[in-house]
Design a protein around this motif. Structure first.
Motif, PDB file in Angstrom:
ATOM      1  N   ASN A  41       0.800  -1.222   0.000  1.00  0.00           N
ATOM      2  CA  ASN A  41       0.000   0.000   0.000  1.00  0.00           C
ATOM      3  C   ASN A  41       0.837   1.278   0.000  1.00  0.00           C
ATOM      4  O   ASN A  41       0.310   2.361   0.248  1.00  0.00           O
ATOM      5  N   MET A  42       2.105   1.146  -0.307  1.00  0.00           N
ATOM      6  CA  MET A  42       2.962   2.323  -0.379  1.00  0.00           C
ATOM      7  C   MET A  42       2.673   3.137  -1.636  1.00  0.00           C
ATOM      8  O   MET A  42       1.902   2.743  -2.485  1.00  0.00           O
ATOM      9  N   GLY A  43       3.314   4.301  -1.712  1.00  0.00           N
ATOM     10  CA  GLY A  43       3.059   5.216  -2.811  1.00  0.00           C
ATOM     11  C   GLY A  43       1.941   6.184  -2.505  1.00  0.00           C
ATOM     12  O   GLY A  43       1.565   7.007  -3.331  1.00  0.00           O
ATOM     13  N   THR A  44       1.403   6.100  -1.305  1.00  0.00           N
ATOM     14  CA  THR A  44       0.252   6.885  -0.885  1.00  0.00           C
ATOM     15  C   THR A  44       0.678   7.915   0.166  1.00  0.00           C
ATOM     16  O   THR A  44       1.778   7.850   0.715  1.00  0.00           O
ATOM     17  N   ASN A  45      -0.207   8.867   0.457  1.00  0.00           N
ATOM     18  CA  ASN A  45      -0.006   9.807   1.563  1.00  0.00           C
ATOM     19  C   ASN A  45       0.251   9.007   2.837  1.00  0.00           C
ATOM     20  O   ASN A  45      -0.538   8.146   3.227  1.00  0.00           O
ATOM     21  N   LYS A  46       1.365   9.306   3.515  1.00  0.00           N
ATOM     22  CA  LYS A  46       1.785   8.442   4.618  1.00  0.00           C
ATOM     23  C   LYS A  46       0.923   8.603   5.870  1.00  0.00           C
ATOM     24  O   LYS A  46       0.747   7.639   6.621  1.00  0.00           O
ATOM     25  N   ILE A  47       0.379   9.776   6.121  1.00  0.00           N
ATOM     26  CA  ILE A  47      -0.576   9.908   7.234  1.00  0.00           C
ATOM     27  C   ILE A  47      -1.814   9.075   6.934  1.00  0.00           C
ATOM     28  O   ILE A  47      -2.297   8.310   7.772  1.00  0.00           O
ATOM     29  N   HIS A  48      -2.306   9.199   5.713  1.00  0.00           N
ATOM     30  CA  HIS A  48      -3.483   8.432   5.318  1.00  0.00           C
ATOM     31  C   HIS A  48      -3.171   6.939   5.301  1.00  0.00           C
ATOM     32  O   HIS A  48      -4.051   6.110   5.590  1.00  0.00           O
ATOM     33  N   LEU A  49      -1.921   6.584   4.971  1.00  0.00           N
ATOM     34  CA  LEU A  49      -1.533   5.179   5.014  1.00  0.00           C
ATOM     35  C   LEU A  49      -1.653   4.623   6.426  1.00  0.00           C
ATOM     36  O   LEU A  49      -2.199   3.531   6.631  1.00  0.00           O
ATOM     37  N   TYR A  50      -1.174   5.374   7.405  1.00  0.00           N
ATOM     38  CA  TYR A  50      -1.300   4.904   8.786  1.00  0.00           C
ATOM     39  C   TYR A  50      -2.772   4.833   9.212  1.00  0.00           C
ATOM     40  O   TYR A  50      -3.170   3.904   9.921  1.00  0.00           O
ATOM     41  N   GLN A  51      -3.584   5.781   8.780  1.00  0.00           N
ATOM     42  CA  GLN A  51      -5.020   5.688   9.061  1.00  0.00           C
ATOM     43  C   GLN A  51      -5.606   4.418   8.435  1.00  0.00           C
ATOM     44  O   GLN A  51      -6.399   3.715   9.061  1.00  0.00           O
ATOM     45  N   PHE A  52      -5.202   4.154   7.211  1.00  0.00           N
ATOM     46  CA  PHE A  52      -5.641   2.959   6.487  1.00  0.00           C
ATOM     47  C   PHE A  52      -5.239   1.698   7.250  1.00  0.00           C
ATOM     48  O   PHE A  52      -6.057   0.787   7.457  1.00  0.00           O
ATOM     49  N   LEU A  53      -3.994   1.645   7.716  1.00  0.00           N
ATOM     50  CA  LEU A  53      -3.495   0.470   8.436  1.00  0.00           C
ATOM     51  C   LEU A  53      -4.171   0.310   9.791  1.00  0.00           C
ATOM     52  O   LEU A  53      -4.466  -0.815  10.216  1.00  0.00           O
ATOM     53  N   GLU A 108      -8.161   7.091  -1.051  1.00  0.00           N
ATOM     54  CA  GLU A 108      -8.396   8.500  -0.734  1.00  0.00           C
ATOM     55  C   GLU A 108      -9.883   8.845  -0.632  1.00  0.00           C
ATOM     56  O   GLU A 108     -10.239   9.983  -0.366  1.00  0.00           O
ATOM     57  N   LYS A 109     -10.751   7.868  -0.845  1.00  0.00           N
ATOM     58  CA  LYS A 109     -12.182   8.110  -0.678  1.00  0.00           C
ATOM     59  C   LYS A 109     -12.630   7.832   0.751  1.00  0.00           C
ATOM     60  O   LYS A 109     -13.726   8.216   1.153  1.00  0.00           O
ATOM     61  N   THR A 110     -11.786   7.156   1.521  1.00  0.00           N
ATOM     62  CA  THR A 110     -12.141   6.756   2.881  1.00  0.00           C
ATOM     63  C   THR A 110     -11.658   7.805   3.872  1.00  0.00           C
ATOM     64  O   THR A 110     -10.457   8.055   3.984  1.00  0.00           O
ATOM     65  N   LYS A 111     -12.563   8.438   4.569  1.00  0.00           N
ATOM     66  CA  LYS A 111     -12.225   9.450   5.566  1.00  0.00           C
ATOM     67  C   LYS A 111     -12.604   8.927   6.949  1.00  0.00           C
ATOM     68  O   LYS A 111     -13.751   8.533   7.177  1.00  0.00           O
ATOM     69  N   ASP A 112     -11.643   8.912   7.854  1.00  0.00           N
ATOM     70  CA  ASP A 112     -11.879   8.355   9.179  1.00  0.00           C
ATOM     71  C   ASP A 112     -11.239   9.265  10.227  1.00  0.00           C
ATOM     72  O   ASP A 112     -10.110   9.016  10.668  1.00  0.00           O
ATOM     73  N   PRO A 113     -11.920  10.341  10.622  1.00  0.00           N
ATOM     74  CA  PRO A 113     -11.337  11.296  11.575  1.00  0.00           C
ATOM     75  C   PRO A 113     -10.913  10.661  12.893  1.00  0.00           C
ATOM     76  O   PRO A 113     -10.011  11.165  13.568  1.00  0.00           O
ATOM     77  N   GLU A 114     -11.539   9.538  13.248  1.00  0.00           N
ATOM     78  CA  GLU A 114     -11.240   8.921  14.534  1.00  0.00           C
ATOM     79  C   GLU A 114      -9.814   8.365  14.586  1.00  0.00           C
ATOM     80  O   GLU A 114      -9.259   8.193  15.673  1.00  0.00           O
ATOM     81  N   THR A 115      -9.228   8.069  13.443  1.00  0.00           N
ATOM     82  CA  THR A 115      -7.873   7.516  13.430  1.00  0.00           C
ATOM     83  C   THR A 115      -6.798   8.566  13.175  1.00  0.00           C
ATOM     84  O   THR A 115      -5.612   8.249  13.197  1.00  0.00           O
ATOM     85  N   LEU A 116      -7.183   9.811  12.933  1.00  0.00           N
ATOM     86  CA  LEU A 116      -6.224  10.832  12.498  1.00  0.00           C
ATOM     87  C   LEU A 116      -5.170  11.137  13.557  1.00  0.00           C
ATOM     88  O   LEU A 116      -3.973  11.227  13.251  1.00  0.00           O
ATOM     89  N   GLU A 117      -5.578  11.288  14.807  1.00  0.00           N
ATOM     90  CA  GLU A 117      -4.613  11.657  15.848  1.00  0.00           C
ATOM     91  C   GLU A 117      -3.556  10.570  16.021  1.00  0.00           C
ATOM     92  O   GLU A 117      -2.346  10.860  16.074  1.00  0.00           O
ATOM     93  N   GLU A 118      -3.991   9.316  16.119  1.00  0.00           N
ATOM     94  CA  GLU A 118      -3.042   8.217  16.270  1.00  0.00           C
ATOM     95  C   GLU A 118      -2.133   8.118  15.053  1.00  0.00           C
ATOM     96  O   GLU A 118      -0.909   7.930  15.182  1.00  0.00           O
TER      97      GLU A 118
END
Length: 242
Positions: free
Chosen positions: A45-57, A72-82
């Motif tokens: 899943n590399m090649g992506t925005n790394k903050i969003h990658l960690y949210q994805f993971l 990039e269609k998946t928005k999950d504010p609950e995982t943003l801080e972590e």
């Protein structure tokens, strides 16, 4: 067949040497914060925005069934801080890595020069943020030396929506006044690269085998050609695109 006005090159694994160093830096930060993932999951899943990658993971570790096509269609504010906390540590590790070791994929500079000699603009894009991109460009001197006409990172686009969204390609086109996406070729070594080129509508979407991901990882996504590395790109452009 018409002209080629711009080539959008990926960085790590495509034009910048990567023998899993990026994956290892991402994984090291994840382990420090007890994120339940694997090196293989990160690599795919590399090649992506790394903050969003960690949210994805993080979301995947919570059992959510997410696909890179919808990255990039998946928005999950609950995982943003972590995710941001892990990302900040990753950035420290990654910048230190590139300050100590950054080199081109053999033939990248010669390919950039060939493009310019043939009236083709050279752009790069990446899933890195500005600080890591700057460390790479400072180390290699590509922008300073005029080898790269524009170096785009996720911070250049609204919402930092990186690949597989097409917006970094469109940003480069706007900056370089390239007005037809059918005059653009995308080159990369990840699923995110292939999907970005497809989503943008690029005339050519070319996968290279120089990165750490096996072709099976990205080859099932739409692409037009496969070459061993960017050193073969000039011959391909001359035979297939000019």
């Amino acid at each position: 067949m018409g002209k080629v006005s711009m080539v959008m090159f990926d960085l790590s694994g495509t034009t910048v040497h990567d023998d899993t160093g990026v994956r290892d830096c991402l994984y090291k930060a994840a382990v420090e914060f007890n994120l339940d993932t694997t090196p293989d999951e990160i690599l795919l899943n590399m090649g992506t925005n790394k903050i969003h990658l960690y949210q994805f993971l993080i979301s995947r570790a919570q059992g959510k069934d997410l696909k890179i096509e919808d990255f990039e269609k998946t928005k999950d504010p609950e995982t943003l801080e972590e995710a941001t906390t892990i990302f900040d540590r990753y950035s420290e590790i990654m910048i230190n890595h590139y300050r100590n070791e950054v080199r081109e994929v053999p033939g990248a500079v010669d390919t950039f020069k060939w493009c310019h000699d043939h009236g083709i603009l050279v752009a790069t894009d990446t899933g890195f943020h500005r600080d890591v991109t700057t460390a790479i460009m400072d180390g290699l001197g590509w922008v300073k030396d005029g080898l790269v006409d524009v170096a785009v990172d996720v911070e250049h686009v609204p919402g930092e929506r990186g690949r597989p969204a097409p917006f970094m390609i469109y940003y480069a086109m706007s900056e370089l006044d390239v007005q037809n996406v059918h005059e653009v070729i995308k080159v990369g070594d990840t699923p995110a690269d292939m999907l970005e080129g497809y989503n943008a509508g690029c005339r050519g979407i070319i996968g290279v085998l120089s990165g750490p991901r096996p072709v099976e990882a990205w080859g099932r996504y739409w692409h037009t050609h496969v070459i061993p590395s960017v050193v073969e790109l000039p011959e391909l452009i001359e035979s297939e695109f000019l």
